[in-house]
Design a protein around this motif. Structure first.
Motif, PDB file in Angstrom:
ATOM      1  N   TYR A 105      43.819   7.475  61.549  1.00  0.00           N
ATOM      2  CA  TYR A 105      43.031   7.233  60.699  1.00  0.00           C
ATOM      3  C   TYR A 105      43.220   6.256  59.561  1.00  0.00           C
ATOM      4  O   TYR A 105      44.571   6.136  59.326  1.00  0.00           O
ATOM      5  N   ILE A 106      42.205   5.681  59.621  1.00  0.00           N
ATOM      6  CA  ILE A 106      42.717   5.023  58.806  1.00  0.00           C
ATOM      7  C   ILE A 106      41.456   5.029  57.065  1.00  0.00           C
ATOM      8  O   ILE A 106      40.482   5.323  57.123  1.00  0.00           O
ATOM      9  N   PRO A 107      42.431   5.053  56.019  1.00  0.00           N
ATOM     10  CA  PRO A 107      41.528   5.621  54.749  1.00  0.00           C
ATOM     11  C   PRO A 107      40.804   4.627  54.337  1.00  0.00           C
ATOM     12  O   PRO A 107      41.189   3.811  54.696  1.00  0.00           O
ATOM     13  N   PRO A 108      39.853   5.698  53.825  1.00  0.00           N
ATOM     14  CA  PRO A 108      38.779   4.355  52.916  1.00  0.00           C
ATOM     15  C   PRO A 108      39.496   3.455  52.338  1.00  0.00           C
ATOM     16  O   PRO A 108      40.455   3.877  51.157  1.00  0.00           O
ATOM     17  N   LEU A 109      38.485   1.835  51.939  1.00  0.00           N
ATOM     18  CA  LEU A 109      39.772   2.074  50.900  1.00  0.00           C
ATOM     19  C   LEU A 109      38.852   1.990  49.293  1.00  0.00           C
ATOM     20  O   LEU A 109      39.569   1.445  48.272  1.00  0.00           O
ATOM     21  N   GLY A 110      38.390   2.800  49.017  1.00  0.00           N
ATOM     22  CA  GLY A 110      38.656   3.522  47.446  1.00  0.00           C
ATOM     23  C   GLY A 110      39.935   4.038  46.990  1.00  0.00           C
ATOM     24  O   GLY A 110      39.417   3.710  45.762  1.00  0.00           O
ATOM     25  N   GLY A 111      40.605   4.205  47.780  1.00  0.00           N
ATOM     26  CA  GLY A 111      42.079   4.294  47.860  1.00  0.00           C
ATOM     27  C   GLY A 111      42.349   5.933  46.246  1.00  0.00           C
ATOM     28  O   GLY A 111      43.409   6.182  46.643  1.00  0.00           O
ATOM     29  N   THR A 112      41.470   7.101  47.150  1.00  0.00           N
ATOM     30  CA  THR A 112      41.654   8.198  46.459  1.00  0.00           C
ATOM     31  C   THR A 112      42.240   9.542  47.799  1.00  0.00           C
ATOM     32  O   THR A 112      42.864  10.084  46.716  1.00  0.00           O
ATOM     33  N   ASP A 113      42.673   8.803  48.757  1.00  0.00           N
ATOM     34  CA  ASP A 113      43.817   9.033  49.853  1.00  0.00           C
ATOM     35  C   ASP A 113      45.001   8.757  49.411  1.00  0.00           C
ATOM     36  O   ASP A 113      46.032   9.681  49.974  1.00  0.00           O
ATOM     37  N   PHE A 114      45.345   7.629  48.805  1.00  0.00           N
ATOM     38  CA  PHE A 114      46.885   7.226  48.188  1.00  0.00           C
ATOM     39  C   PHE A 114      47.416   7.726  47.176  1.00  0.00           C
ATOM     40  O   PHE A 114      46.708   8.064  46.467  1.00  0.00           O
ATOM     41  N   ASP A 115      49.081   8.618  47.495  1.00  0.00           N
ATOM     42  CA  ASP A 115      49.377   8.948  46.304  1.00  0.00           C
ATOM     43  C   ASP A 115      50.831   8.436  46.050  1.00  0.00           C
ATOM     44  O   ASP A 115      51.719   8.872  45.217  1.00  0.00           O
ATOM     45  N   SER A 116      50.530   7.534  46.395  1.00  0.00           N
ATOM     46  CA  SER A 116      52.287   6.544  46.613  1.00  0.00           C
ATOM     47  C   SER A 116      52.032   5.052  46.258  1.00  0.00           C
ATOM     48  O   SER A 116      51.072   4.605  46.729  1.00  0.00           O
ATOM     49  N   TRP A 117      51.858   4.630  45.226  1.00  0.00           N
ATOM     50  CA  TRP A 117      52.006   3.107  44.670  1.00  0.00           C
ATOM     51  C   TRP A 117      52.929   2.831  44.413  1.00  0.00           C
ATOM     52  O   TRP A 117      54.148   2.998  44.014  1.00  0.00           O
ATOM     53  N   GLY A 118      52.819   0.971  44.625  1.00  0.00           N
ATOM     54  CA  GLY A 118      53.645   0.262  44.023  1.00  0.00           C
ATOM     55  C   GLY A 118      53.580   0.230  42.728  1.00  0.00           C
ATOM     56  O   GLY A 118      52.111   0.267  42.083  1.00  0.00           O
ATOM     57  N   GLN A 119      54.816  -0.927  42.165  1.00  0.00           N
ATOM     58  CA  GLN A 119      54.112  -1.976  40.602  1.00  0.00           C
ATOM     59  C   GLN A 119      53.420  -2.871  40.665  1.00  0.00           C
ATOM     60  O   GLN A 119      52.979  -3.423  39.637  1.00  0.00           O
TER      61      GLN A 119
END
Length: 127
Positions: A105-119
């Motif tokens: 699974y490759i998440p879409p580039l919109g970013g809404t699938d992601f829940d942990s982010w760096g600084q």
């Protein structure tokens, strides 16, 4: 929320290269799809490239052929190799993690699938 740490940003001349790294703090990346995103001053966040657990990738048209995402699970690190950099690539670059039970699974580039982010790490392309 998981912690991610980006590194490798800096100042580079147009046409130059940089390699960004994304490493987790306290967990292993092999259960996660990872994405790179960027945000320039006054602009919306833009998806740059994403990689599945198995190494399949999705890359924005604006950087296709110049940027390459990769992962080294043995080193617990995801990279973004950026070549032929342009002034319009100037931005803060962020990596993000999406826990996925699916290897391909490759998440879409919109970013809404992601829940942990760096600084984020600053990339400046200027002569």
């Amino acid at each position: 929320q998981l912690q991610l740490v980006e590194s490798g940003g800096g100042l580079v001349q147009p046409g130059g290269s940089l390699r960004l790294s994304c490493a987790p703090s306290g967990f292993t990346l092999d259960g996660y799809a990872i994405g790179w995103f960027r945000q320039a001053p006054g602009k919306e966040r833009e998806g740059v490239s994403c990689i599945s657990r198995s190494g399949r990738t999705r890359t924005a048209d604006s950087v296709k052929g110049r940027f390459t995402i990769s992962r080294d699970n043995a080193k617990n690190t995801v990279y973004l190799q950026m070549n032929r950099l342009k002034p319009e690539d100037t931005a803060v670059y962020y990596c993000a993690a999406h826990h996925s039970p699916y290897n391909n699974y490759i998440p879409p580039l919109g970013g809404t699938d992601f829940d942990s982010w760096g600084q984020g790490t600053q990339v400046t392309v200027s002569s």
